[in-house]
Design a protein around this motif. Structure first.
Motif, PDB file in Angstrom:
ATOM      1  N   THR A 142       0.854  -1.186   0.000  1.00 16.57           N
ATOM      2  CA  THR A 142       0.000   0.000   0.000  1.00 16.57           C
ATOM      3  C   THR A 142       0.891   1.237   0.000  1.00 16.57           C
ATOM      4  O   THR A 142       2.048   1.180   0.426  1.00 16.57           O
ATOM      5  CB  THR A 142      -0.939   0.036   1.214  1.00 16.57           C
ATOM      6  OG1 THR A 142      -0.159   0.030   2.412  1.00 16.57           O
ATOM      7  CG2 THR A 142      -1.885  -1.159   1.214  1.00 16.57           C
ATOM      8  N   PHE A 143       0.333   2.343  -0.462  1.00 14.27           N
ATOM      9  CA  PHE A 143       1.129   3.562  -0.546  1.00 14.27           C
ATOM     10  C   PHE A 143       0.218   4.779  -0.537  1.00 14.27           C
ATOM     11  O   PHE A 143      -0.985   4.695  -0.794  1.00 14.27           O
ATOM     12  CB  PHE A 143       1.995   3.561  -1.811  1.00 14.27           C
ATOM     13  CG  PHE A 143       1.242   3.354  -3.097  1.00 14.27           C
ATOM     14  CD1 PHE A 143       0.744   4.426  -3.829  1.00 14.27           C
ATOM     15  CD2 PHE A 143       1.022   2.073  -3.586  1.00 14.27           C
ATOM     16  CE1 PHE A 143       0.056   4.237  -5.009  1.00 14.27           C
ATOM     17  CE2 PHE A 143       0.329   1.872  -4.779  1.00 14.27           C
ATOM     18  CZ  PHE A 143      -0.159   2.955  -5.487  1.00 14.27           C
ATOM     19  N   TYR A 144       0.835   5.918  -0.222  1.00 15.19           N
ATOM     20  CA  TYR A 144       0.189   7.218  -0.363  1.00 15.19           C
ATOM     21  C   TYR A 144       0.429   7.703  -1.793  1.00 15.19           C
ATOM     22  O   TYR A 144       1.419   7.325  -2.423  1.00 15.19           O
ATOM     23  CB  TYR A 144       0.765   8.224   0.625  1.00 15.19           C
ATOM     24  CG  TYR A 144       0.519   7.898   2.076  1.00 15.19           C
ATOM     25  CD1 TYR A 144      -0.546   8.478   2.761  1.00 15.19           C
ATOM     26  CD2 TYR A 144       1.358   7.038   2.775  1.00 15.19           C
ATOM     27  CE1 TYR A 144      -0.768   8.200   4.108  1.00 15.19           C
ATOM     28  CE2 TYR A 144       1.148   6.756   4.114  1.00 15.19           C
ATOM     29  CZ  TYR A 144       0.077   7.331   4.778  1.00 15.19           C
ATOM     30  OH  TYR A 144      -0.136   7.051   6.097  1.00 15.19           O
ATOM     31  N   PHE A 145      -0.455   8.574  -2.270  1.00 15.88           N
ATOM     32  CA  PHE A 145      -0.326   9.043  -3.640  1.00 15.88           C
ATOM     33  C   PHE A 145      -0.688  10.513  -3.724  1.00 15.88           C
ATOM     34  O   PHE A 145      -1.662  10.969  -3.110  1.00 15.88           O
ATOM     35  CB  PHE A 145      -1.253   8.259  -4.575  1.00 15.88           C
ATOM     36  CG  PHE A 145      -1.134   8.653  -6.028  1.00 15.88           C
ATOM     37  CD1 PHE A 145      -0.209   8.029  -6.855  1.00 15.88           C
ATOM     38  CD2 PHE A 145      -1.936   9.656  -6.560  1.00 15.88           C
ATOM     39  CE1 PHE A 145      -0.075   8.405  -8.187  1.00 15.88           C
ATOM     40  CE2 PHE A 145      -1.804  10.041  -7.890  1.00 15.88           C
ATOM     41  CZ  PHE A 145      -0.876   9.407  -8.703  1.00 15.88           C
ATOM     42  N   ALA A 146       0.096  11.262  -4.510  1.00 17.78           N
ATOM     43  CA  ALA A 146      -0.247  12.647  -4.843  1.00 17.78           C
ATOM     44  C   ALA A 146       0.049  12.858  -6.312  1.00 17.78           C
ATOM     45  O   ALA A 146       1.098  12.436  -6.811  1.00 17.78           O
ATOM     46  CB  ALA A 146       0.530  13.634  -3.985  1.00 17.78           C
ATOM     47  N   GLY A 147      -0.885  13.505  -7.019  1.00 20.22           N
ATOM     48  CA  GLY A 147      -0.692  13.730  -8.437  1.00 20.22           C
ATOM     49  C   GLY A 147      -1.312  15.037  -8.881  1.00 20.22           C
ATOM     50  O   GLY A 147      -2.338  15.466  -8.340  1.00 20.22           O
ATOM     51  N   THR A 148      -0.672  15.661  -9.860  1.00 14.72           N
ATOM     52  CA  THR A 148      -1.118  16.947 -10.394  1.00 14.72           C
ATOM     53  C   THR A 148      -1.538  16.795 -11.850  1.00 14.72           C
ATOM     54  O   THR A 148      -0.832  16.160 -12.643  1.00 14.72           O
ATOM     55  CB  THR A 148       0.017  17.980 -10.289  1.00 14.72           C
ATOM     56  OG1 THR A 148       0.278  18.253  -8.914  1.00 14.72           O
ATOM     57  CG2 THR A 148      -0.343  19.282 -10.991  1.00 14.72           C
TER      58      THR A 148
END
Length: 262
Positions: free
Chosen positions: A91-97
């Motif tokens: 599992t992971f955290y995610f940030a995207g633009t």
């Protein structure tokens, strides 16, 4: 930089930080590179292991194969998942633009079990119009990014940033001009077909939306609509910021990520 062979294509990525920290994957905007996160990363390394990568035909990643006539949002999500697997993260955290936020929506809609939480910036359930993206795609194939980048890049930043930091615009214009025309065109076509309006209603994963008051590409209204669709809280709108807060206000964005995810 490091490289991964995925489905016959080379992906350029960075994996930074301590192995015992949770993984945070960061996805950049169309026409940029993973370098868009450079000023955000130092503020995050005390809390996260960071993974960034270049989209097809961007930065150090290979162009999309000639034998394949389209790129899908699932293709991009599969790259993120392959990189998470490489990092050993179930599992992971995610940030995207921007298009990175589209990758995030694909992960939320179809791979939610892999996400701990997500922060999407300057994006929308639908971005632009099919005809608009088709025109951009055709123009790129005809004219090339080298001739179009000078008109596109200033739209990424607020008027204040463009006036006060001309070298910022010039630098990113050079970076965009070096991208692969066909890969960029295929990504434009993909954006013209993406619609998450009916795919995010049952989310269980915490989701935060962030935008810029001066974003002309994905204005705050798009994020407000996405919040209504997904059940997320009202978006955080950063004043005098355009399309790429990781470049215009990296310290502020870094703190937002930490405050929300930790």
């Amino acid at each position: 930089m490091a490289f991964l062979k995925h489905k016959g294509r080379t992906i350029c990525y960075r994996l930074l930080g301590d192995n015992d920290k949770p993984l945070l994957i960061l996805a950049h905007a169309l026409g940029m590179t993973q370098g868009a996160w450079d000023e955000v990363i130092p503020g995050l390394l005390s809390k996260f292991r960071i993974l960034t990568w270049d989209l097809p035909g961007h930065g150090g990643s290979a162009a999309w194969p000639e034998a394949s006539e389209q790129i899908s949002a699932e293709d991009l999500a599969a790259e993120a998942l392959a990189l998470a697997d490489l990092a050993g993260a179930n599992t992971f955290y995610f940030a995207g633009t921007s298009i990175g936020g589209v990758v995030g929506q694909q992960l939320l809609a179809y791979h939610e079990h892999r996400l701990t939480s997500a922060v999407l910036t300057n994006t929308g359930a639908v971005i632009g119009t099919r005809d608009g993206w088709a025109t951009r795609s055709a123009d790129v194939l005809q004219k090339g990014l080298n001739s179009m980048s000078a008109a596109i890049v200033p739209r990424w930043f607020s008027t204040a940033s463009c006036q006060q930091q001309p070298a910022l615009v010039e630098g990113w214009t050079v970076i965009m001009s070096r991208g692969d025309d066909r890969s960029y065109a295929l990504l434009c076509e993909m954006l013209g077909t993406c619609d998450f309006s009916e795919k995010l209603q049952q989310l269980r994963t915490p989701l935060l939306l962030v935008g810029g008051s001066d974003d002309v590409a994905t204005p705050p209204a798009l994020l407000e609509t996405l919040a209504q669709i997904s059940g997320a809280a009202a978006p955080i709108i950063l004043e005098q910021v355009g399309h790429v807060p990781s470049v215009e206000c990296p310290g502020e964005l870094s703190q937002i990520l930490i405050d929300y995810m930790v």
